[in-house]
Design an enzyme around this catalytic site. Structure first.
Site, mmCIF file in Angstrom:
data_model
loop_
_atom_site.group_PDB
_atom_site.id
_atom_site.type_symbol
_atom_site.label_atom_id
_atom_site.label_comp_id
_atom_site.label_asym_id
_atom_site.label_seq_id
_atom_site.Cartn_x
_atom_site.Cartn_y
_atom_site.Cartn_z
ATOM 1 N N ARG A 150 0.855 -1.190 0.000
ATOM 2 C CA ARG A 150 0.000 0.000 0.000
ATOM 3 C C ARG A 150 0.892 1.242 0.000
ATOM 4 N NH1 ARG A 150 -2.441 3.051 4.772
ATOM 5 N NH2 ARG A 150 -3.835 4.500 3.715
ATOM 6 N N GLU B 113 -7.378 8.516 6.401
ATOM 7 C CA GLU B 113 -7.619 9.136 7.703
ATOM 8 C C GLU B 113 -8.080 10.594 7.613
ATOM 9 O OE1 GLU B 113 -4.245 8.562 10.265
ATOM 10 O OE2 GLU B 113 -4.456 6.401 10.238
ATOM 11 N N GLU C 277 -3.542 -0.139 8.162
ATOM 12 C CA GLU C 277 -2.391 0.238 8.985
ATOM 13 C C GLU C 277 -2.554 -0.336 10.375
ATOM 14 O OE1 GLU C 277 -1.332 4.420 9.249
ATOM 15 O OE2 GLU C 277 -1.754 4.707 7.126
ATOM 16 N N TYR D 153 -4.361 1.661 15.816
ATOM 17 C CA TYR D 153 -3.126 1.688 16.613
ATOM 18 C C TYR D 153 -3.374 1.512 18.104
ATOM 19 C CZ TYR D 153 -0.632 3.245 12.482
ATOM 20 O OH TYR D 153 -0.061 3.303 11.244
ATOM 21 N N ASN E 158 -7.493 1.741 9.879
ATOM 22 C CA ASN E 158 -6.183 1.889 10.515
ATOM 23 C C ASN E 158 -6.395 1.859 12.024
ATOM 24 O OD1 ASN E 158 -5.309 2.337 7.943
ATOM 25 N ND2 ASN E 158 -4.729 4.476 8.244
ATOM 26 N N HIS F 237 -2.902 11.113 0.931
ATOM 27 C CA HIS F 237 -2.350 10.851 2.256
ATOM 28 C C HIS F 237 -1.778 12.183 2.755
ATOM 29 C CE1 HIS F 237 -0.962 7.326 4.912
ATOM 30 N NE2 HIS F 237 -0.597 8.419 5.565
HETATM 31 C C1 FCB Z 1 -1.187 7.149 10.719
HETATM 32 C C2 FCB Z 1 -0.783 7.702 9.374
HETATM 33 C C3 FCB Z 1 0.544 7.214 8.887
HETATM 34 C C4 FCB Z 1 1.554 7.103 10.007
HETATM 35 C C5 FCB Z 1 0.982 6.352 11.168
HETATM 36 C C6 FCB Z 1 1.932 6.168 12.324
HETATM 37 O O1 FCB Z 1 -2.077 8.006 11.335
HETATM 38 O O2 FCB Z 1 -1.745 7.380 8.402
HETATM 39 O O3 FCB Z 1 0.973 8.054 7.857
HETATM 40 O O4 FCB Z 1 1.995 8.363 10.344
HETATM 41 O O5 FCB Z 1 -0.171 6.991 11.647
#
Ligand code: FCB
Length: 447
Positions: free
Chosen positions: A81, A170, A350, A298, A296, A125
């Site tokens: 990607r 995002e 992500e 985290y 995405n 992006h």
């Molecule tokens: C996300 C972004 C990516 C990177 C990660 C850690 O929010 O999409 O570009 O910075 O975080």
């Protein structure tokens, strides 16, 4: 921690990948006719980036893409990607195309094809051409029309050579960090502007989807959203209300218009409506079928109404970004989405961890990253077992790279980059990921 024996495997058709974005890796900022983007302007403004760095050179991927595709292939992944730098292919964001810019992506696609790696492209992006920012950027409704023109051109040229095209990455970040609190380009701090920008981003998604559909290319079309669950810090009413509002403002704010054709009431009730302008047909434009949803993930949001706010205990620790490791949130999020919406196939576009990696004797021993990924894959497998249709996972990121306002201080890569020499070194996590993909067996870990 690891419990034996290995238990989890994914469907044989599951897609494994790695992800990057243009401004974070390409460099070559003023090469072959590329126009400046808002991130060039922002990074060259003193005080915006923690280590004072820019993406002028970054990982020099623009010149090293052949070597980088070799590295991607060496990981055993079957998909990659990346994003297209809009100002590289259309220097002002409107008007003339830059053939040299399209050539670069065409050569990259050739290399990927030679290695049998499917390309998953993101159109936006975060790097708006400065030429459009000069006309008001995402606050100007006209930017949505320019975005749709750009999307159609990419679909026309590449839509038969790539597996998928995502409109935005995002949009929550573009709106809230770019316009709400000024952490990201273009550096505006005005929550009312952030709301209107989020609407324009969604509208531009809808217009781009329509424009790309008319091309009829085989690529799957969709959008990538950053998402989290919001956990109330305690079971007090105040904390619970705060968590609900957080979820409405971040996840439902984007999901509801796309899947239900309306904004969530709770968020509407609590927001600054001063600049909020929605034309009668906008929501119908935004709400149209998408072929996939990129998620995405985290960490979770932790909602505390106390002053100062309570912090999560962080049973599994925190990353170098200060983000709590909370894999259970991925299961909860996906199951919650599956219950609330009629979803297309999901890709985890992500997921990854920043670690203060150190190169010692030519090696990087990033066990913390391996733990993070295995726990999130276990959480993902659990969501799939509960009925969520997930078709792929992309680790963020292939390489250490320019981490926005954190500059080069934060390392997310499976591959270490020495920015002095541009030498790339596979971390222990890269070897682990390659081995995991080859065996498709995850040693069972506690989520
Ligand atoms: C996300 C972004 C990516 C990177 C990660 C850690 O929010 O999409 O570009 O910075 O975080």
């Amino acid at each position: 921690m690891p419990i034996s024996p290995p238990t989890t495997s994914f469907p044989a058709t599951f897609n494994w990948g790695v992800a990057t974005s243009a401004y974070q890796i390409e460099g070559a900022a003023a090469v072959d006719g590329r126009g400046p983007s808002i991130w060039d302007t922002f990074t060259h403004t003193p005080g915006k980036i923690i280590d004072g760095s820019t993406g002028d050179v970054a990982c020099d991927h623009y010149h090293r893409y052949t070597e980088d595709v070799e590295l991607i292939a060496s990981l055993n992944v079957d998909c990659y990607r990346f994003s297209i730098s809009w100002s590289r292919v259309q220097p002002l964001g409107y008007g003339a195309w830059n053939e040299a810019g399209f050539d670069f992506y065409s050569r990259l696609l050739d290399r990927l094809r030679e290695k049998n790696i499917a390309a998953h492209v993101t159109l936006y992006h975060w790097d708006l051409p400065q030429g459009l920012q000069d006309q008001g950027g995402w606050l100007n409704r006209q930017t949505c029309v320019h975005f749709a023109t750009y999307a159609a051109e990419v679909a026309r040229r590449f839509g038969h050579r790539v597996a998928s095209i995502a409109t935005h990455n995002e949009p929550w970040c573009t709106a809230n960090l770019g316009y709400g609190n000024a952490q990201f380009a273009p550096g505006v701090a005005d929550p009312a502007a952030a709301i209107q920008v989020s609407h324009h981003l969604l509208l531009s998604h809808g217009l781009a989807m329509q424009a790309m559909r008319t091309i009829g290319a085989p690529a799957r079309l969709g959008i990538v959203l950053n998402q989290w669950t919001a956990t109330p810090a305690t079971d007090s009413e105040a904390d619970q209300a705060m968590a609900k509002l957080e979820y409405a403002r971040s996840v439902q704010w984007f999901m509801d218009p796309i899947f239900k054709g309306r904004y969530p009431e709770l968020a509407l009730e609590h927001m600054d409506q001063r600049l909020f302008t929605v034309y009668p047909d906008d929501l119908a434009t935004i709400c149209q079928p998408i072929d996939f949803l990129g998620v995405n993930y985290y960490t979770r949001a932790f909602s505390s109404a106390e002053v100062p706010p309570r912090k999560p205990e962080g049973k599994l620790g925190f990353s170098d970004m200060g983000w709590e490791t909370y894999p259970q949130g991925l299961t909860d999020l996906l199951v919650g989405l599956h219950q609330e919406y009629t979803l297309p196939p999901i890709f985890i576009t992500e997921n990854g961890m920043a670690v203060a990696d150190q190169l010692i004797d030519g090696k990087i021993d990033d066990q913390a990253r391996i733990d993070y990924v295995s726990r999130h894959l276990a959480a993902l497998a659990e969501a799939m077992r509960l009925g969520v249709n997930v078709q792929g996972y992309f680790y963020w990121s292939l390489l250490d790279n320019f981490e926005w306002n954190s500059g080069y201080a934060k390392r997310f890569g499976l591959i270490y980059v020495d920015y002095q020499t541009q030498q790339r070194t596979l971390k222990a996590s890269a070897h682990w990921y390659r081995h995991f993909i080859a065996t498709n067996l995850l040693t069972s870990v506690e989520v």
